[in-house]
Motif scaffolding. Structure first.
Motif, PDB file in Angstrom:
ATOM      1  N   THR A 253       0.839  -1.209   0.000  1.00 55.22           N
ATOM      2  CA  THR A 253       0.000   0.000   0.000  1.00 55.22           C
ATOM      3  C   THR A 253       0.867   1.250   0.000  1.00 55.22           C
ATOM      4  N   ARG A 278      -3.959   5.797  -4.844  1.00 58.00           N
ATOM      5  CA  ARG A 278      -4.316   4.812  -3.826  1.00 58.00           C
ATOM      6  C   ARG A 278      -3.110   4.219  -3.106  1.00 58.00           C
ATOM      7  N   GLY A 346      -6.064   2.068   1.743  1.00 56.02           N
ATOM      8  CA  GLY A 346      -7.501   2.012   1.488  1.00 56.02           C
ATOM      9  C   GLY A 346      -8.199   0.944   2.333  1.00 56.02           C
TER      10      GLY A 346
END
Length: 346
Positions: A253, A278, A346
């Motif tokens: 991430t 993201r 996210g």
């Protein structure tokens, strides 16, 4: 590997005296021929070169370039990894400006992180009788840089230390800056992080990786999984690696990239998959247009121009005769937040 046989049958290094004996000339004549000096008759020069070739004679470049004030050439040498890299190009311009201000000239060469090529480049600088050297060291020097220093040639290291050698050195705060990046990503909640970088042979890569990993363990503990992928040579190779990571069963991430071209390759992968909004990204060192991308790229912003200015001033001081212990200058790389490094998982 053993040295070639001298005319006395020994395996010691062939001396200039042995070349002179075989050529039937004096040692000063051999020295003039080896240094391409004028006033040597062509037939004599040919005889000397033939003798040197037969004996496989290797001139002692270091001894021949022992610096003396009355033999100054008004030039310095600059050895970089890749002079086309934005970081190194900025540093080069700053050094050049300081040198020109003194009425001197600068000779620049790129060595592509290759220790053997660096050694050849150093020898070329010595042949040109530069008054001093600024180096971005590539790999291990095996002591030859120390030998040059001991013979009187001023030297400054920039961006990295040189293994086995000590001289004035200008660095960025690699460990502390990498720790700042690690704390930011962990505190944002990232638990799957990818660390991507260039080969471990490069000192800055090793210390940035270690600083980042140590801080992740300190602030995130075992909850944080860091996938380390070092060894990429350029942005294209990095794009391939980043795509592989992003399409794996445990995609990161967040990314920490240890060098500007590594950051560029990671950006390209994120945009190719439409993940730039993201997946977080923090890069070490800035690059052109990083601030106009969407999102802007958060970086640990080095100051190569300031590093170059300090390196040039340190070298010029040594050329002017300043003595004393080697000095260390640290130029801080602050975190510049532009958006990519502030994305939460996210």
């Amino acid at each position: 590997m053993q040295s070639p046989l001298g005319i006395n049958g020994s395996t010691d290094r062939v001396t200039i005296r042995e070349v002179a004996i075989l050529a039937g000339v004096g040692t000063k004549t051999v020295s003039r021929v080896m240094n391409n000096e004028p006033n040597v008759r062509p037939e004599t020069a040919a005889r000397v070169r033939d003798a040197a070739a037969k004996l496989r004679y290797e001139p002692d470049l270091y001894a021949g370039n022992l610096r003396r004030r009355d033999r100054s050439t008004g030039s310095i040498g600059l050895l970089l990894a890749d002079a086309s890299d934005p970081f190194e190009a900025s540093m080069q311009r700053a050094i050049e400006a300081e040198v020109e201000r003194r009425g001197m000239v600068m000779i620049t060469m790129s060595v592509d992180e290759n220790p053997a090529r660096q050694r050849r480049a150093v020898n070329e600088m010595l042949r040109r009788r530069v008054d001093g050297l600024i180096l971005m060291p590539a790999g291990r020097s095996d002591g030859y840089l120390t030998e040059i220093q001991e013979r009187g040639l001023p030297m400054v290291f920039v961006d990295r230390h040189a293994d086995g050698s000590a001289a004035d050195t200008i660095l960025t705060n690699n460990v502390e800056a990498s720790q700042v990046a690690a704390r930011q990503l962990v505190n944002l909640g990232h638990r799957q992080i990818a660390l991507v970088g260039k080969p471990h042979e490069i000192e800055t890569e090793r210390v940035r990786e270690q600083g980042f990993l140590d801080e992740v363990r300190r602030t995130g503990g075992e909850e944080v999984d860091v996938q380390v992928r070092m060894g990429m040579s350029d942005d294209k190779e990095t794009t391939s690696v980043a795509l592989e990571l992003l399409q794996s069963s445990k995609p990161p991430t967040a990314f920490f990239a240890t060098q500007n071209m590594i950051t560029v390759g990671t950006v390209r992968a994120l945009h190719r998959l439409g993940l730039q909004d993201r997946v977080a990204l923090i890069g070490f060192d800035d690059f052109p247009l990083a601030d106009v991308l969407a999102p802007g790229i958060t970086v640990l912003q080095q100051n190569p121009a300031e590093m170059g200015r300090i390196a040039a001033r340190r070298l010029l001081e040594r050329i002017d005769g300043l003595e004393g212990d080697p000095r260390l200058d640290i130029v801080v790389s602050p975190l510049i937040q532009r958006g990519s490094g502030e994305i939460r998982p996210g």
